[in-house]
Design a protein around this motif. Structure first.
Motif, short mmCIF file in Angstrom:
data_model
loop_
_atom_site.label_atom_id
_atom_site.label_comp_id
_atom_site.label_asym_id
_atom_site.label_seq_id
_atom_site.Cartn_x
_atom_site.Cartn_y
_atom_site.Cartn_z
N GLN A 19 -1.04 3.69 -5.01
CA GLN A 19 -2.04 4.29 -5.58
C GLN A 19 -2.70 3.14 -5.86
O GLN A 19 -4.08 3.01 -6.01
CB GLN A 19 -1.19 4.81 -7.12
CG GLN A 19 -1.31 6.45 -6.79
CD GLN A 19 -0.30 7.45 -7.30
OE1 GLN A 19 0.31 6.70 -8.02
NE2 GLN A 19 -0.56 8.49 -7.58
N GLU A 20 -2.06 1.96 -6.48
CA GLU A 20 -2.32 1.10 -6.41
C GLU A 20 -3.61 0.34 -5.78
O GLU A 20 -4.73 -0.27 -6.01
CB GLU A 20 -1.95 -0.08 -7.24
CG GLU A 20 -2.08 -1.61 -7.71
CD GLU A 20 -1.25 -2.53 -8.03
OE1 GLU A 20 -0.88 -3.47 -7.62
OE2 GLU A 20 -0.42 -2.15 -8.65
N VAL A 21 -2.79 -0.08 -4.74
CA VAL A 21 -4.09 -0.64 -3.79
C VAL A 21 -4.86 -0.15 -3.11
O VAL A 21 -5.64 -0.84 -2.58
CB VAL A 21 -2.64 -1.27 -2.40
CG1 VAL A 21 -3.21 -1.73 -1.07
CG2 VAL A 21 -1.37 -2.24 -2.82
N PHE A 22 -4.93 1.55 -2.89
CA PHE A 22 -6.20 1.82 -2.36
C PHE A 22 -6.85 3.28 -3.15
O PHE A 22 -7.63 3.54 -2.84
CB PHE A 22 -5.18 2.98 -1.07
CG PHE A 22 -4.68 2.58 -0.07
CD1 PHE A 22 -5.56 1.50 0.61
CD2 PHE A 22 -3.64 2.10 0.49
CE1 PHE A 22 -4.78 0.90 1.63
CE2 PHE A 22 -2.26 1.36 1.09
CZ PHE A 22 -3.68 0.62 1.79
N LYS A 23 -6.35 2.46 -5.20
CA LYS A 23 -6.84 2.84 -5.19
C LYS A 23 -8.75 3.10 -5.25
O LYS A 23 -8.80 2.51 -4.86
CB LYS A 23 -7.11 1.87 -6.76
CG LYS A 23 -7.60 2.82 -8.10
CD LYS A 23 -7.45 1.50 -9.12
CE LYS A 23 -7.42 0.32 -9.34
NZ LYS A 23 -7.34 -1.11 -10.38
N ARG A 27 -9.54 8.77 0.96
CA ARG A 27 -9.21 9.03 2.88
C ARG A 27 -7.85 7.74 2.93
O ARG A 27 -7.00 8.02 3.87
CB ARG A 27 -9.84 7.88 3.57
CG ARG A 27 -9.91 8.48 4.57
CD ARG A 27 -11.09 8.81 5.91
NE ARG A 27 -11.64 7.20 5.58
CZ ARG A 27 -13.30 7.06 5.81
NH1 ARG A 27 -13.38 8.06 7.63
NH2 ARG A 27 -13.68 5.89 6.35
N ALA A 28 -8.06 6.33 2.16
CA ALA A 28 -6.84 5.49 2.60
C ALA A 28 -5.28 6.35 1.94
O ALA A 28 -4.35 6.18 2.33
CB ALA A 28 -7.64 4.19 2.13
N LEU A 29 -5.85 6.85 0.47
CA LEU A 29 -4.26 7.19 -0.55
C LEU A 29 -3.98 8.28 0.34
O LEU A 29 -3.49 8.76 0.38
CB LEU A 29 -5.29 7.84 -1.64
CG LEU A 29 -5.47 6.17 -2.00
CD1 LEU A 29 -6.37 7.14 -3.87
CD2 LEU A 29 -4.25 6.13 -2.86
N GLU A 30 -4.85 8.75 0.97
CA GLU A 30 -3.97 10.38 1.43
C GLU A 30 -3.38 10.50 2.92
O GLU A 30 -2.12 10.75 2.68
CB GLU A 30 -5.20 11.36 2.23
CG GLU A 30 -4.91 12.94 2.98
CD GLU A 30 -3.76 13.48 1.77
OE1 GLU A 30 -2.84 14.46 2.23
OE2 GLU A 30 -4.12 13.27 0.80
N ARG A 33 -0.22 8.11 1.90
CA ARG A 33 0.60 9.13 1.23
C ARG A 33 1.56 10.03 2.14
O ARG A 33 2.74 10.26 2.16
CB ARG A 33 0.02 10.20 0.29
CG ARG A 33 0.94 11.65 -0.67
CD ARG A 33 -0.17 12.29 -1.22
NE ARG A 33 -0.98 13.00 -0.67
CZ ARG A 33 0.30 14.75 0.60
NH1 ARG A 33 1.12 14.69 0.56
NH2 ARG A 33 -0.65 15.62 1.21
N GLN A 34 0.18 10.47 3.63
CA GLN A 34 1.13 11.35 4.62
C GLN A 34 2.33 10.34 5.21
O GLN A 34 3.05 11.41 5.55
CB GLN A 34 -0.47 11.92 5.45
CG GLN A 34 -0.92 12.98 4.78
CD GLN A 34 -2.38 13.36 5.44
OE1 GLN A 34 -2.53 12.99 6.26
NE2 GLN A 34 -2.54 14.09 4.74
N LYS A 35 2.16 9.28 5.29
CA LYS A 35 2.52 8.66 5.91
C LYS A 35 3.88 8.03 4.99
O LYS A 35 5.05 8.57 6.05
CB LYS A 35 2.27 7.63 6.67
CG LYS A 35 2.52 6.36 7.87
CD LYS A 35 3.20 7.26 8.80
CE LYS A 35 3.63 6.11 9.59
NZ LYS A 35 4.18 6.56 10.83
N ILE A 36 3.86 8.23 3.89
CA ILE A 36 5.15 7.83 3.74
C ILE A 36 6.20 8.96 3.74
O ILE A 36 7.17 8.03 4.06
CB ILE A 36 5.03 7.50 1.92
CG1 ILE A 36 4.21 6.30 2.07
CG2 ILE A 36 6.48 7.21 0.89
CD1 ILE A 36 3.44 5.29 0.82
N VAL A 70 -3.25 -6.67 1.67
CA VAL A 70 -4.36 -5.62 1.98
C VAL A 70 -5.35 -6.47 1.54
O VAL A 70 -5.41 -6.71 -0.12
CB VAL A 70 -3.72 -4.13 1.37
CG1 VAL A 70 -5.09 -3.28 1.17
CG2 VAL A 70 -3.11 -3.83 2.35
N ILE A 71 -6.25 -6.16 1.91
CA ILE A 71 -7.64 -6.81 1.09
C ILE A 71 -8.98 -5.24 1.11
O ILE A 71 -8.58 -5.29 2.19
CB ILE A 71 -8.09 -8.23 1.89
CG1 ILE A 71 -7.08 -9.27 1.24
CG2 ILE A 71 -9.71 -8.61 0.96
CD1 ILE A 71 -7.55 -10.62 2.13
#
Length: 95
Positions: A19-23, A27-30, A33-36, A70-71
């Motif tokens: 949540q912090e990194v992909f704030k 698309r990246a958040l989802e 989430r799915q991968k985790i 991550v950048i």
């Protein structure tokens, strides 16, 4: 011995880091989430203590990599990128 509590703690930590990194990147958040969730679900029936500890180490390493490597950047024009944020340093670089 890896406890259920350790597994849950790491699961939650990965989601907080995601949540912090992909704030602001839905698309990246989802996808994260799915991968985790997928990885933890695929290994939920694991009983080997050695394998569980190995999986916890991998998950912990992934969390560190996400947090430190991550950048994110935003394209503003065909030749410009701005609001570059490095999660390792927390610095924002504008170009």
């Amino acid at each position: 011995m890896a406890s259920r509590r350790q597994v849950l703690k790491l699961f939650k930590l990965l989601h907080r880091t995601r949540q912090e990194v992909f704030k602001n990147d839905a698309r990246a958040l989802e996808a994260a989430r799915q991968k985790i969730n997928e990885e933890f679900k695929n290994n939920q029936d694991e009983t080997s203590e050695e394998k569980i500890n190995e999986l916890l180490k991998i998950a912990s390493d992934v969390e560190v990599i996400l947090r430190t490597s991550v950048i994110q950047a935003v394209h503003t024009d065909s030749d410009k990128i701005c609001n570059l944020v490095c999660h390792f340093t927390g610095y924002s670089v504008k170009s």
